[in-house]
Design a protein around this motif. Sequence first.
Motif, mmCIF file in Angstrom:
data_model
loop_
_atom_site.group_PDB
_atom_site.id
_atom_site.type_symbol
_atom_site.label_atom_id
_atom_site.label_comp_id
_atom_site.label_asym_id
_atom_site.label_seq_id
_atom_site.Cartn_x
_atom_site.Cartn_y
_atom_site.Cartn_z
ATOM 1 N N ASP A 1 -64.161 70.116 23.738
ATOM 2 C CA ASP A 1 -63.004 69.833 22.880
ATOM 3 C C ASP A 1 -63.455 69.362 21.496
ATOM 4 O O ASP A 1 -64.386 68.546 21.375
ATOM 5 N N THR A 2 -62.738 69.849 20.467
ATOM 6 C CA THR A 2 -63.033 69.380 19.109
ATOM 7 C C THR A 2 -61.789 68.868 18.386
ATOM 8 O O THR A 2 -61.866 68.468 17.218
ATOM 9 N N ALA A 3 -60.640 68.875 19.076
ATOM 10 C CA ALA A 3 -59.413 68.332 18.478
ATOM 11 C C ALA A 3 -58.331 68.249 19.548
ATOM 12 O O ALA A 3 -58.442 68.842 20.627
ATOM 13 N N VAL A 4 -57.266 67.503 19.234
ATOM 14 C CA VAL A 4 -56.010 67.541 19.989
ATOM 15 C C VAL A 4 -54.959 68.005 18.984
ATOM 16 O O VAL A 4 -54.906 67.479 17.852
ATOM 17 N N ALA A 5 -54.136 68.971 19.377
ATOM 18 C CA ALA A 5 -53.153 69.527 18.444
ATOM 19 C C ALA A 5 -51.731 69.197 18.883
ATOM 20 O O ALA A 5 -51.419 69.179 20.083
ATOM 21 N N VAL A 6 -50.880 68.948 17.886
ATOM 22 C CA VAL A 6 -49.443 68.749 18.111
ATOM 23 C C VAL A 6 -48.697 69.596 17.088
ATOM 24 O O VAL A 6 -49.274 70.049 16.099
ATOM 25 N N HIS A 7 -47.408 69.793 17.348
ATOM 26 C CA HIS A 7 -46.605 70.580 16.398
ATOM 27 C C HIS A 7 -46.304 69.719 15.173
ATOM 28 O O HIS A 7 -45.972 68.529 15.303
ATOM 29 N N PRO A 8 -46.407 70.311 13.971
ATOM 30 C CA PRO A 8 -46.196 69.512 12.746
ATOM 31 C C PRO A 8 -44.802 68.912 12.629
ATOM 32 O O PRO A 8 -44.611 67.932 11.898
ATOM 33 N N GLU A 9 -43.817 69.471 13.339
ATOM 34 C CA GLU A 9 -42.445 68.966 13.229
ATOM 35 C C GLU A 9 -42.015 68.193 14.469
ATOM 36 O O GLU A 9 -40.831 67.916 14.652
ATOM 37 N N ASP A 10 -42.977 67.811 15.311
ATOM 38 C CA ASP A 10 -42.645 67.050 16.523
ATOM 39 C C ASP A 10 -42.582 65.566 16.160
ATOM 40 O O ASP A 10 -43.616 64.955 15.835
ATOM 41 N N PRO A 11 -41.393 64.969 16.197
ATOM 42 C CA PRO A 11 -41.262 63.559 15.762
ATOM 43 C C PRO A 11 -42.058 62.587 16.628
ATOM 44 O O PRO A 11 -42.419 61.502 16.180
ATOM 45 N N ARG A 12 -42.351 62.979 17.871
ATOM 46 C CA ARG A 12 -43.079 62.078 18.770
ATOM 47 C C ARG A 12 -44.486 61.767 18.255
ATOM 48 O O ARG A 12 -45.089 60.746 18.574
ATOM 49 N N TYR A 13 -45.046 62.739 17.512
ATOM 50 C CA TYR A 13 -46.436 62.589 17.101
ATOM 51 C C TYR A 13 -46.614 62.525 15.584
ATOM 52 O O TYR A 13 -47.713 62.723 15.065
ATOM 53 N N ALA A 14 -45.527 62.223 14.872
ATOM 54 C CA ALA A 14 -45.602 62.176 13.403
ATOM 55 C C ALA A 14 -46.663 61.188 12.919
ATOM 56 O O ALA A 14 -47.399 61.453 11.955
ATOM 57 N N ASP A 15 -46.773 60.042 13.610
ATOM 58 C CA ASP A 15 -47.724 59.025 13.193
ATOM 59 C C ASP A 15 -49.134 59.296 13.706
ATOM 60 O O ASP A 15 -50.097 58.668 13.233
ATOM 61 N N ALA A 16 -49.238 60.226 14.680
ATOM 62 C CA ALA A 16 -50.553 60.478 15.281
ATOM 63 C C ALA A 16 -51.389 61.442 14.453
ATOM 64 O O ALA A 16 -52.626 61.415 14.511
ATOM 65 N N ILE A 17 -50.714 62.343 13.718
ATOM 66 C CA ILE A 17 -51.435 63.372 12.952
ATOM 67 C C ILE A 17 -52.364 62.699 11.950
ATOM 68 O O ILE A 17 -51.956 61.835 11.170
ATOM 69 N N GLY A 18 -53.642 63.092 12.018
ATOM 70 C CA GLY A 18 -54.633 62.513 11.112
ATOM 71 C C GLY A 18 -55.459 61.425 11.768
ATOM 72 O O GLY A 18 -56.530 61.051 11.257
ATOM 73 N N LYS A 19 -54.951 60.890 12.884
ATOM 74 C CA LYS A 19 -55.735 59.896 13.607
ATOM 75 C C LYS A 19 -56.849 60.578 14.396
ATOM 76 O O LYS A 19 -56.847 61.785 14.583
ATOM 77 N N ASN A 20 -57.744 59.775 14.940
ATOM 78 C CA ASN A 20 -58.776 60.260 15.854
ATOM 79 C C ASN A 20 -58.509 59.721 17.249
ATOM 80 O O ASN A 20 -57.921 58.637 17.410
ATOM 81 N N VAL A 21 -58.902 60.496 18.247
ATOM 82 C CA VAL A 21 -58.868 60.033 19.625
ATOM 83 C C VAL A 21 -60.285 60.071 20.180
ATOM 84 O O VAL A 21 -61.161 60.785 19.672
ATOM 85 N N ILE A 22 -60.494 59.302 21.231
ATOM 86 C CA ILE A 22 -61.780 59.305 21.918
ATOM 87 C C ILE A 22 -61.761 60.367 23.003
ATOM 88 O O ILE A 22 -60.865 60.361 23.860
ATOM 89 N N LEU A 23 -62.714 61.301 22.972
ATOM 90 C CA LEU A 23 -62.814 62.335 24.000
ATOM 91 C C LEU A 23 -63.383 61.698 25.260
ATOM 92 O O LEU A 23 -64.549 61.249 25.268
ATOM 93 N N PRO A 24 -62.563 61.614 26.326
ATOM 94 C CA PRO A 24 -63.033 60.945 27.542
ATOM 95 C C PRO A 24 -64.321 61.562 28.075
ATOM 96 O O PRO A 24 -64.559 62.769 27.942
ATOM 97 N N LEU A 25 -65.150 60.718 28.665
ATOM 98 C CA LEU A 25 -66.419 61.075 29.298
ATOM 99 C C LEU A 25 -67.500 61.440 28.280
ATOM 100 O O LEU A 25 -68.683 61.229 28.515
ATOM 101 N N VAL A 26 -67.101 62.049 27.153
ATOM 102 C CA VAL A 26 -68.065 62.428 26.128
ATOM 103 C C VAL A 26 -68.251 61.276 25.137
ATOM 104 O O VAL A 26 -69.310 61.117 24.518
ATOM 105 N N ASP A 27 -67.198 60.470 25.008
ATOM 106 C CA ASP A 27 -67.219 59.277 24.168
ATOM 107 C C ASP A 27 -67.530 59.582 22.704
ATOM 108 O O ASP A 27 -68.422 58.988 22.087
ATOM 109 N N LYS A 28 -66.808 60.572 22.162
ATOM 110 C CA LYS A 28 -66.904 60.845 20.730
ATOM 111 C C LYS A 28 -65.505 61.004 20.170
ATOM 112 O O LYS A 28 -64.543 61.293 20.912
ATOM 113 N N GLU A 29 -65.393 60.793 18.865
ATOM 114 C CA GLU A 29 -64.085 60.883 18.232
ATOM 115 C C GLU A 29 -63.786 62.318 17.809
ATOM 116 O O GLU A 29 -64.648 63.015 17.270
#
Length: 883
Positions: A231-259
Amino acid sequence: MEDTMRKELPTTYDPADVEDRLYRQWEERGYFHAEVEEDKPPYTIVIPPPNITGQLHMGHALDNTLQDILIRWRRMQGYNTLWQPGTDHASIATEVKIVAAMAEEGLTKEDLGREGFLERAWKWKEEYGGRIIKQLKKLGSSCDWERERFTMDEGLSRAVLEVFIRLYEKGLIYKGSRIINWCPECQTSISDAEVEHEEQQGHFWHIRYPYADGSGYIEVATTRPETMLGDTAVAVHPEDPRYADAIGKNVILPLVDKEIPVIADAYVDREFGTGAVKITPAHDPNDFEVGLRHNLEQICILTDDGHINEKGGRYAGMERYEARKAIVQDLEDQGYLLYVEPHSHNVGTHDRCHSVIEPMVKQQWFVKMEELAKPAIEVLKKGELTFIPERFGKVYLHWLENIRDWCISRQLWWGHRIPAYYCTKCGHMVVDRTMPEGPCEACGGTEWVQDEDTLDTWFSSALWPFSTLGWPDDTPEFRHFYPTSVLVTGYDIIFFWVVRMVFSGLEHTGECPFQDVFIHGIVRDSQGRKMSKSLGNGIDPLEVIDKYGADALRFTLVTGNAPGNDMRFYWEKVEASRNFANKIWNASRFILMNMDEEPTATLDELTAADRWILSKVNRLTKDVTENMEKYELGIAVAKLNDFFWEEFCDWYIEMVKSRLYNREDSTRPAALWTLRTVLLNALKLLHPYMPFITEELFSYVCPEEETIMLSSWPEYREDWDFSSEEEEIEIMKEAIRGIRNIRAQMNVSPKHKAMAVIVTSDGRTADIFQRGTGFFAPLSYTSEVVVQRDRTGVPESAVSIPLEKAVVYIPLDQLVDLAKEKARLEKERDSLSKELERVAKKLSNQGFLAKAPQAVVEEERVKEEKYKALMRQIEEQITRIGK
């Protein structure tokens, strides 16, 4: 064929005695062979080349039967017909078979080396590659076998090389890293055509991807948790209000422990799952495109044989499904696994080894498709290419308008080797028709090695319509027979073969390779299931031929067939087709037994019955020809069946028997001439569908001609249009059917004759029945036919059959013993009364109406109506007898 009339046919038709003998004769006499004849219009079909590994199946049988029908028809119409045959080298299928055979000897490809393996492959091809050709001959296929080609023969290999070089020089072929279908078992890229999608029970693993800033987590679901290592990203729809604040953030890739980043892309379906998806560009076609748009890293985490590679951390070296179990366990142990839900989904498997394929980014050779697709789209829009049925043109367009670059390289040894050469010193690449002889222009090195990969089989089959005719040379065959006339193929390979042939033909010859694409469906079993080895429901066409003959199989496959539609296979239909063949045989045998010499007659000497059947076969000729022009072969064959079985055998032959048996009858020659003329025309119309029995019968009925194959196709004749006589005979047929129905209802034996009185005030109708008495009486089982203007002398109890301008009466006492019949009817009435009483009692019972299922109640009501109708009929018959 013999020059003298062969008068007596064997008692029964035995396909086994006829078919092989006739096919050898056709081949020996060169009837299938085509030479360039400029004074004749060409008609060309190229066979969809079967794999040399192939075994004839019902799909082949249907496809080749349809082609043979068209070729035989056009050949009889006077076209210069070429049905170009050949076989495909089938890279993967052939290599799989040879490797499996070697494994039984304890050998691998590497043990033999490339040259040794190819030597063995060519020997295998020589020994087994012609099997399916022999099977096609059993079907009656009239291909020009003298022109048989093979996709790896010298001429076609040269065409493949020329096309590769030309496309490369135009910048349309390149080597690069893109996502492809990879088979870990065969360790090669494969085309979409070789991927079978099987519905499998799996799971959706819902996984927690924590935000790097500690503000919570984003939930994603996957059916392939092992790929999260890439995995190199998590994607959401640009017009999905649930994830408006998440776009641009980083997440931790489980088990691999990288952002990895959270990105916005309209590809994401907001309504599906959580609306957030993991992006693995190296292992999913859609993710690959998303990765290109967002400049994401492509991390391939699998080896060629389906194990986790060195990028998989502690999972490296594990087989992919072993790694999946370990990863799921670790996700659960470390608190990343939220929950698991069952999920049924389509999984791509390799059609040869049945291993689950892996989408992977690998360096391969590709053809740029955008430029090549445009003219292929235009020819359909301009009407230069036509699909039958038309709806498949939309499928063709949709695929072309969304086309991706085509992966043309395969990691195999059997096939056309890619003409790319590498300097062993510096790796500099040269693409040329032959290996470079001079020094490397980059470093001066003098040693070269050829690319190890071979070309996708579809690359060579895409050139089939013109490479088989001698291209790239400007041969007489290429000039005369190209473009071809029609392509006959199943709807399942529109994308993989049809599209490739169209854009290849346009690119390399400047012309669309065919005008029409005649699409047929697949042959399913009697339950509507696709025939497959796994279900064990396949029907071997050769078994059908051995049991019933090739004609019966062919006739069955076309009966009820409609362009583009699937059909079901029933053994009962084959038996019906065999019975149809027997009907034609017996009718022809009867005609020949009554024929002393070749009969002659003028149209003026024909009776109304003769003119009726002549007009019928004339109309049949017009209809069948028009149907065939529209590729309505199933409709045409239904009309042929109805004509032969009903009009000719059950009606006309019965009509003329009394004339044939009476050698003093002055109309006997006209009857014989009509029988022979109509039979010959009908046999010709039937020949494309049932070539063997029609050829055998033709040799007896028309020995002066060499073969029915080269006889002229019947044409509609204005002087054979006897509409008036058709109307006359139809009136009499209606009367005969009416009499037969009455007799059947009253269980009257055909041996028991009765008088018929035709009452009509219409002079023409009276004349019709007067003239037709000769055949009307025997066909209606009447002892005497009287035609009169009114009902004088007709008993009140007489049975009546009303016609449009006449009424047929039969005295009831001549049909049955009135006293016995009245007693029988009264007994039947009493029995029926009891049934009516029982049903009425049931339907008046409120308990029954309340408790019984609605279907059961309805069934009783239907019975009541049926019994009432029968009672009315019986009462009428009793009243009639009483009169």
